[in-house]
Scaffold this motif. Sequence first.
Motif, PDB file in Angstrom:
ATOM      1  N   HIS A   1     -22.085 -45.678 -31.214  1.00 27.90           N
ATOM      2  CA  HIS A   1     -20.937 -46.140 -30.423  1.00 27.90           C
ATOM      3  C   HIS A   1     -20.999 -45.500 -29.038  1.00 27.90           C
ATOM      4  N   PRO A   2     -20.678 -46.249 -27.985  1.00 28.35           N
ATOM      5  CA  PRO A   2     -20.703 -45.668 -26.632  1.00 28.35           C
ATOM      6  C   PRO A   2     -19.807 -44.439 -26.488  1.00 28.35           C
TER       7      PRO A   2
ATOM      8  N   MET B   1     -21.720 -41.378 -27.563  1.00 29.42           N
ATOM      9  CA  MET B   1     -22.740 -40.979 -26.590  1.00 29.42           C
ATOM     10  C   MET B   1     -22.099 -40.204 -25.439  1.00 29.42           C
ATOM     11  N   ILE B   2     -20.976 -40.689 -24.964  1.00 31.25           N
ATOM     12  CA  ILE B   2     -20.275 -40.007 -23.871  1.00 31.25           C
ATOM     13  C   ILE B   2     -19.753 -38.658 -24.340  1.00 31.25           C
TER      14      ILE B   2
ATOM     15  N   LEU C   1     -25.692 -42.626 -31.207  1.00 33.23           N
ATOM     16  CA  LEU C   1     -26.093 -43.944 -30.712  1.00 33.23           C
ATOM     17  C   LEU C   1     -25.297 -45.085 -31.346  1.00 33.23           C
TER      18      LEU C   1
ATOM     19  N   ALA D   1     -13.101 -41.218 -25.312  1.00 36.22           N
ATOM     20  CA  ALA D   1     -14.346 -40.994 -26.047  1.00 36.22           C
ATOM     21  C   ALA D   1     -14.217 -39.834 -27.035  1.00 36.22           C
TER      22      ALA D   1
ATOM     23  N   PHE E   1     -24.424 -37.340 -23.900  1.00 39.62           N
ATOM     24  CA  PHE E   1     -25.724 -38.009 -23.901  1.00 39.62           C
ATOM     25  C   PHE E   1     -26.778 -37.197 -24.654  1.00 39.62           C
TER      26      PHE E   1
END
Length: 174
Positions: A23-24, A27-28, A21, A83, A32
Amino acid sequence: MNSTPAASTVITVKPNSGFMLSHPAHMIAQGFGSGLSKIMPGTFGTLFGWLSFSVLTLRWPEVFSPLNWWIIIVAGFFVGVWACDKTGRDLGVADHGSMVWDEVIAIWLVMLFITPADLWTQFYAFLIFRFFDMVKPPPINYFDRRFKGGMGVMFDDIVAAFFTLLVFAIWRTI
């Protein structure tokens, strides 16, 4: 005196929900949360990909059409390169097992090609893809060794998806 820390003192970050959670990209890359499984995170990432493809396609077929899936998969591949590169650097391991976005994108590609398909056919696609992704027979292992960073994480799974689809193409001609 050497100012670089010894290899034994290098701290690697533990992949957990807090890290994911933070950094985006995390998460990717970690699907998720599906990549945070303590056992077989790649399998859980593939299951998440299969389930999300099926649910989204069934729930909103006008949005998740084959053309739009193509766009999502291509964009998702390039987002995944970024990512996974960022997450690998932040974890201190270039291809950490918790990074499963590569499995998600690859199984979406497989599902796009075999759909419409019954549940058993989708299950066989899942199993065949997992075989190629885990065993990494030649030439998949070549690409796994050759490409590094985010591209390396993502590309070998696309090759595994290709071989899964090749098995299906041969299977359907028999």
